[in-house]
Write an enzyme that holds these catalytic residues in place. Structure first.
Site, PDB file in Angstrom:
ATOM      1  N   GLU A 118       0.590  -1.344   0.058  1.00  0.00           N
ATOM      2  CA  GLU A 118       0.061  -0.036  -0.087  1.00  0.00           C
ATOM      3  C   GLU A 118       0.954   1.304   0.004  1.00  0.00           C
ATOM      4  O   GLU A 118       1.313   1.829   1.159  1.00  0.00           O
ATOM      5  CB  GLU A 118      -0.891   0.071   1.222  1.00  0.00           C
ATOM      6  CG  GLU A 118      -1.916  -1.012   1.153  1.00  0.00           C
ATOM      7  CD  GLU A 118      -2.978  -0.995   2.249  1.00  0.00           C
ATOM      8  OE1 GLU A 118      -4.082  -0.527   1.834  1.00  0.00           O
ATOM      9  OE2 GLU A 118      -2.638  -1.376   3.392  1.00  0.00           O
ATOM     10  N   GLU A 133       5.532   0.555   6.609  1.00  0.00           N
ATOM     11  CA  GLU A 133       4.156   0.791   6.577  1.00  0.00           C
ATOM     12  C   GLU A 133       3.536   0.448   5.511  1.00  0.00           C
ATOM     13  O   GLU A 133       2.531  -0.002   5.097  1.00  0.00           O
ATOM     14  CB  GLU A 133       3.739   2.181   7.131  1.00  0.00           C
ATOM     15  CG  GLU A 133       3.989   2.275   8.641  1.00  0.00           C
ATOM     16  CD  GLU A 133       3.003   1.184   9.201  1.00  0.00           C
ATOM     17  OE1 GLU A 133       1.677   1.055   8.906  1.00  0.00           O
ATOM     18  OE2 GLU A 133       3.539   0.814  10.332  1.00  0.00           O
TER      19      GLU A 133
END
Length: 495
Positions: free
Chosen positions: A318, A327
């Site tokens: 992502e 992340e």
């Protein structure tokens, strides 16, 4: 035996007792700048035999795309909608009517997570959580769906304090009243505790106290195993210790029969300069070992042999996620469907295919009618959405400049773009499947594991002797190219 796979076989129905098999599922996050459309996501899931998915919302397009696939789906009530639902039974009924009822009988929705880590992200509103669960469950009762759709809510493992030794673990005292009400609800509805378990985070936060091998499920010598002095249980990995800590925390509140499903777990494959252990190798190691651990029904030291079904975080990298580099890099695939790394499973048992040499290719029949070949080639490069630019003059696959050679590349590209699904190597009878690699100098075919260019994530079905371009998703339902129980594939959709 080492089996190299592009992604995993994920098994069977939800199981939480010793006589049921565990499953491994996958989360589908959507913070992706070039997010595949729902049909493309469904094609990838089917091609990899992923039978369990968790959505972070109840996206109607995604639920429609999963219709008829049999894939078991957990949907989520977003946190921002939870307060309204908790205050009104009518609002909860409307949510179920709008998001669940249209898909009954077609899409296999098996669970609803009311909120995602709501207790830790909205601690001041924690008291409304159980009300929201009860209202959603009441709406399911009214629709006669309560027996097939479980209701729960996901938790960060940070709600558990003093998690080692596990036998001394307990839930955050400020959340204890909510947890008692929640556990009572889960027990009375025969549901389960949803827990997000991240050994990577535990390892990072330990500042060296947790060995990397212990976090990655790597074998440890006996003297390196962590021993709970109260129970004398031996722990060889962080994952089991956290899961057992949750079991002991429930026991502390006198709840002993609520199973746990791990709704998120994984390892990032890339990090910034301050995250040296977010690597491809470590992500590969963790997820491979996690899959083996779950599918073998190993259980935990407290509950050996009891299934700990787990959803891997997550399907796609992502790139739009805020925060550090890690992340953005928890995915098994990039948005174009290419695997981020090749998982390695060792001695994982009969659920895997024994034959790992069956790479197949789709080639043009040499005796096929040239006009039919040209028509099929035009279709593949047009509606079929194959990137045919590599066959232009001066490009790697231009030579030999024949319709047979060009059609062969286009056919094979489409075949692997559609994950080798049955019916996608026919082209009205002018194509056939072979095990001989048709690659030539400078021109690498998709089935050989390389690519000369990006293939678009097409979803059209190839015209064949028994299908049309309007045939929809049905041709992908065949499992003739999948091994025992839909075993691991060598090639990935959208290669």
């Amino acid at each position: 035996m080492v089996i190299n796979i592009f992604i995993l076989l994920l098994l069977l129905a939800l199981g939480v007792s010793a006589d049921q098999d565990a499953f491994v599922g996958v989360n589908i996050g959507t913070a992706v700048s070039d997010m595949p459309n729902p049909t493309q996501v469904a094609v990838l899931l089917k091609s990899q035999q992923l039978r369990h998915v968790r959505l972070y919302d109840a996206d109607q397009g995604m639920l429609l795309a999963l219709s008829g696939t049999g894939i078991q789906v957990t949907v989520t009530v977003p946190n921002q909608q939870l307060l309204a639902i908790a205050q009104s039974n009518t609002t909860a009924s409307n949510w179920v009517s709008r998001n669940i009822l249209p898909h009954v009988g077609t899409t296999n929705i098996t669970a609803i997570s009311v909120g995602n880590e709501f207790l830790t992200t909205n601690p001041n509103a924690a008291s409304v959580l159980v009300s929201a669960l009860k209202y959603i469950h009441s709406a399911l009762i009214s629709a006669k769906l309560d027996s097939q759709i479980k209701v729960s809510t996901t938790h960060s493992s940070s709600i558990i304090l003093d998690s080692f030794p596990p036998s001394q673990a307990f839930f955050n005292r400020t959340l204890e009243p909510v947890m008692i009400s929640l556990l009572e609800f889960l027990q009375s509805t025969d549901s389960y505790l949803m827990l997000n378990v991240y050994p990577y985070s535990d390892y990072i936060q330990s500042n060296g106290a947790i060995p990397l091998d212990y976090a990655l499920f790597r074998p440890l010598p006996p003297e390196m195993e962590a021993i709970d002095a109260n129970t004398l249980l031996h722990y060889t990995n962080v994952f089991d210790a956290v899961v057992d800590a949750a079991y002991f925390a429930m026991l502390y509140l006198n709840y002993t029969n609520i199973p746990i499903v791990v709704t998120e777990s994984g390892w990032p494959s890339k990090g910034d300069s301050s995250e040296p252990d977010a690597t491809l190798d470590n992500a590969n190691t963790y997820n491979s070992n996690l899959i083996k651990h779950v599918l073998n029904n190993t259980g935990t030291p407290k509950h050996p042999g009891v299934a700990t079904s787990t959803y891997i975080y997550e399907l796609y990298n992502e790139d739009l996620k805020p925060g550090s580099e890690s992340e953005k890099n928890w995915g098994l695939f990039d948005s174009d469907g290419r695997p981020v790394y090749v998982l390695n499973l060792m001695d994982s048992g009969s659920v895997l295919a024994n034959d790992t040499t069956d790479r197949t290719y789709c080639v043009a029949k040499k005796d096929a009618d040239k006009k039919m070949l040209q028509a099929a080639l035009d279709w593949a490069c047009g509606p079929g959405k194959v990137n045919c630019s590599v066959m232009l003059q001066g490009e790697p696959c231009y030579q030999p400049d024949t319709v047979v050679a060009h059609a062969t590349y286009a056919f094979d590209a489409y075949y692997h773009q559609m994950a080798m699904a049955d019916g996608t190597c026919n082209f009205n009878g002018v194509a056939t499947v072979t095990t001989t690699n048709p690659s030539r100098d400078g021109c690498t075919f998709p089935g050989s594991g390389g690519s000369n260019g990006t293939i678009n994530n097409g979803t059209s079905l190839v015209p064949s002797s028994n299908s049309t371009t309007s045939g929809g998703f049905s041709k992908l339902d065949s499992v003739s190219f999948f091994r025992l129980f839909g075993a691991f594939l060598w090639t990935v959709a959208f290669l």
